[in-house]
Design a protein around this motif. Sequence first.
Motif, PDB file in Angstrom:
ATOM      1  N   ALA A   1       0.623  -0.874  -0.281  1.00 47.86           N
ATOM      2  CA  ALA A   1      -0.046  -0.179  -0.122  1.00 47.86           C
ATOM      3  C   ALA A   1       0.739   1.093  -0.083  1.00 47.86           C
ATOM      4  CB  ALA A   1      -0.997  -0.378   1.339  1.00 47.86           C
TER       5      ALA A   1
ATOM      6  N   MET B   1       5.063 -12.654  -0.400  1.00 50.20           N
ATOM      7  CA  MET B   1       3.635 -12.759  -0.397  1.00 50.20           C
ATOM      8  C   MET B   1       2.959 -14.425  -0.787  1.00 50.20           C
ATOM      9  SD  MET B   1       0.525  -9.638  -1.405  1.00 50.20           S
ATOM     10  CE  MET B   1       0.502 -10.529  -2.981  1.00 50.20           C
TER      11      MET B   1
ATOM     12  N   ALA C   1      -4.542  -3.351   2.471  1.00 50.57           N
ATOM     13  CA  ALA C   1      -4.184  -3.032   0.998  1.00 50.57           C
ATOM     14  C   ALA C   1      -5.360  -1.709   0.221  1.00 50.57           C
ATOM     15  CB  ALA C   1      -4.485  -4.178   0.390  1.00 50.57           C
TER      16      ALA C   1
ATOM     17  N   GLY D   1      -4.209   2.301   0.166  1.00 50.36           N
ATOM     18  CA  GLY D   1      -3.600   1.661  -0.616  1.00 50.36           C
ATOM     19  C   GLY D   1      -3.682   1.857  -1.286  1.00 50.36           C
TER      20      GLY D   1
ATOM     21  N   GLU E   1       3.215   4.162 -13.045  1.00 52.71           N
ATOM     22  CA  GLU E   1       3.459   3.992 -11.584  1.00 52.71           C
ATOM     23  C   GLU E   1       2.021   4.073 -10.811  1.00 52.71           C
ATOM     24  OE1 GLU E   1       5.880   6.847  -9.218  1.00 52.71           O
ATOM     25  OE2 GLU E   1       5.704   5.782  -7.710  1.00 52.71           O
TER      26      GLU E   1
ATOM     27  N   ALA F   1       0.951  -0.011  -9.210  1.00 52.61           N
ATOM     28  CA  ALA F   1       1.220   0.234  -7.083  1.00 52.61           C
ATOM     29  C   ALA F   1      -0.300  -0.228  -6.645  1.00 52.61           C
ATOM     30  CB  ALA F   1       1.994   1.181  -6.812  1.00 52.61           C
TER      31      ALA F   1
ATOM     32  N   LEU G   1      -0.127  -3.964  -7.364  1.00 51.40           N
ATOM     33  CA  LEU G   1       0.071  -4.961  -6.545  1.00 51.40           C
ATOM     34  C   LEU G   1      -0.837  -4.985  -5.576  1.00 51.40           C
ATOM     35  CD1 LEU G   1       3.597  -3.162  -6.164  1.00 51.40           C
ATOM     36  CD2 LEU G   1       3.372  -5.138  -6.890  1.00 51.40           C
ATOM     37  N   ALA G   2      -1.101  -3.172  -4.967  1.00 56.74           N
ATOM     38  CA  ALA G   2      -2.348  -3.546  -3.676  1.00 56.74           C
ATOM     39  C   ALA G   2      -3.583  -4.184  -3.711  1.00 56.74           C
ATOM     40  CB  ALA G   2      -2.965  -1.964  -3.125  1.00 56.74           C
TER      41      ALA G   2
ATOM     42  N   LYS H   1      -3.573  -6.896  -5.635  1.00 58.32           N
ATOM     43  CA  LYS H   1      -2.876  -8.588  -5.949  1.00 58.32           C
ATOM     44  C   LYS H   1      -2.490  -8.858  -3.810  1.00 58.32           C
ATOM     45  CE  LYS H   1      -1.473 -10.707  -9.227  1.00 58.32           C
ATOM     46  NZ  LYS H   1      -3.060 -10.398  -9.579  1.00 58.32           N
ATOM     47  N   ALA H   2      -3.007  -7.967  -2.855  1.00 60.59           N
ATOM     48  CA  ALA H   2      -2.321  -7.669  -1.571  1.00 60.59           C
ATOM     49  C   ALA H   2      -3.806  -8.549  -1.673  1.00 60.59           C
ATOM     50  CB  ALA H   2      -1.624  -7.137  -1.315  1.00 60.59           C
TER      51      ALA H   2
ATOM     52  N   THR I   1      -4.898 -12.250  -2.223  1.00 53.39           N
ATOM     53  CA  THR I   1      -3.538 -13.385  -2.036  1.00 53.39           C
ATOM     54  C   THR I   1      -4.770 -13.126  -0.505  1.00 53.39           C
ATOM     55  OG1 THR I   1      -1.921 -12.004  -2.528  1.00 53.39           O
ATOM     56  CG2 THR I   1      -1.585 -13.800  -0.808  1.00 53.39           C
TER      57      THR I   1
END
Lengths: 228, 245
Positions: free
Chosen positions: A27, A195, B8, B11, B218, B222, B225-226, B228-229, B232
Motif C-alpha cells: 500500500a 506474499m 491494501a 493503498g 507508477e 502500485a 500490487l495492492a 494483489k494483496a 491473496t
Amino acid sequence: MDRGLYIAASGMLAEQIRQDQIANDLANASTPGYKGDRTAQRSFGDLLLANSTNGAAVGRQSTAVQVDSIETDFSPKPARETGEPLDFAINGEGFFAVQTAQGVRYTRNGQFSLDPQGRLVTAQGDPVLDTAGRAITATDGKVDARRVGVVALTDPRKEGDSLVTGTPAGAAAGTVRAGALEASGADAARSMVDMIASMRAFEAGQKVIQAIDETLGQAVSKVGSVGS
Amino acid sequence: MLSGLNTAAAGMAAQQQRMDAVANDLANANTTGYKHQRVGFRDLVYEQTGRSSAQGVRTGSGAAAVDAGRAFGQGSLQRTDRPLDVAIQGEGFLRVRLADGRDALTRDGGLHIDGNRRLVTATGALVQPAITIPEGVAEDQISIGADGTVLANRQRVGKLDVLTVRSTQGLLSIGDNAFVATAASGAPVAAPQATVLSQGALEASNTDMASAMVEMIESQRAFQLASKAITTADEMMGIANQVKR
C-alpha cells in the motif's frame, strides 16, 4: 488433543500477520521516504519430550510459532528528482526533525510546503526544524537545503503519518538535497515473492491440520472396530 | 486477516486519488497558466497486532494520499504577439474580481476589453484595480510594461497588480484558472521585485507530459500490487475456510 493441531494453527496465525505487514508495504509503494518491514518469527515454549515408560529423553519440540518482531529496514533509498523547490531528500543516513503537537518527531518524507507564516511545514502542517532545532522561514518561497536539520536516531520506530519516533543522537552524516524525494523502501518484487511464500506456508498449515484431523478421525472410528 | 484487506484497500484508494490528479494535469496540458497538482502519500497508524505475536509487534494500516497543493514552477512562455496577452515571469499572480464579487488570483494573462472598455480575463473576471481603456484606442496601441504599467496610446491608464501569498499551498483552487486566498495561504502581498510581466506572450501549462505519464504508470502498477494483496488475503481466507472440509 494432538498438539500438532495447535502448532499448525499458530503458524497460520503468524502468516496472517506477515500478510498484513506485506499488504502495508504494498500500500505504501509510492509513499516518499517509506521504510519497508520484515516480519520475524520464532518458536516459543520448547518442550523436552521424554519416553513415558522409562523417562529417557527423546528431544525438544517446539509448541508453537510466534511473530517475534517486525523489523524496519531504515537504510537510505535512492532519491528521485521532482524539481519542486520544497521537496527535500536526505542523501545518506538521518531524519528530518518535525515539531508536532506530541513533541519532536522525525521523518524521511521530505514533501514539504509553506504555511501562512512562511515556515517550512510537512503535509500535516507541522514545522520542520533547522540544524539548531528552530522552525525554518522561507525567503521568496525557497529554503536553502543546508538550513534543514538532519538528525541521527537510535531505536527509530515508525508511528504513522510518515513520522518516526526515537532517541536523537546528534547530527547525522546525511546531506539534504532540494528538488528531490526519497523513493519508497517498499520492494514490490520481494513483497510479491514474500506474499506467495507466506500464502503457501499458510496453506501448508491448513494441510497439516487436515492430516492430523484425518489421523484423529481414524483413531476415533477405526480403533476398536472389530472386523472389516 | 481482515486488517490486511483494509490496508491494501487504503493503498488502492490513495493511488486512485493520485490518478485523478494526474488525469486533471493531463487534461490541462494546454491550459494557460495551469499549475500541476502535487500529490503526496503518507503511511497510516501502526497498531499492536492481535494474538500470536510478541508485545511491540505492530503492523501498519496502509497509506493515504496527501494534497501538497500546486507546483508553482514557471511554465514556458509562448509568444502570441497579441498586445493584451501578458505572461508572468517569476512568482506572482494577477489580481482579478470574479462575477460573485470575490477577489481572486490568476496566472492566466490572456486579457480582453469588455463592453465597458475595462480589462477582463478570458473568463470575464475584472482586472483589479480596474483599468479602463479610453474610447478609440486600438489594441495594438496598448503597451504593458514589465512592472505592469498599462499605457494606452502612450497615456498611463493604470497598473496591473502582481501579488503573491506566503503559502501557495493554502490557495483554494476554484477553477477558471483562478485561486482564492484563504486563512491557510495568508493574505496576498506584493510579489517579489524579480517578478516581471512580459507583453505579447502567455504562460503555458507547467504539466510535464513525460513525468505525468510516468506517474500514471507508477500509480497503475502500485494500484495493481495492492489489489494483489487483497486477492491473496482473500485466497488465504478461502484456505482457512477449507480447514474443516
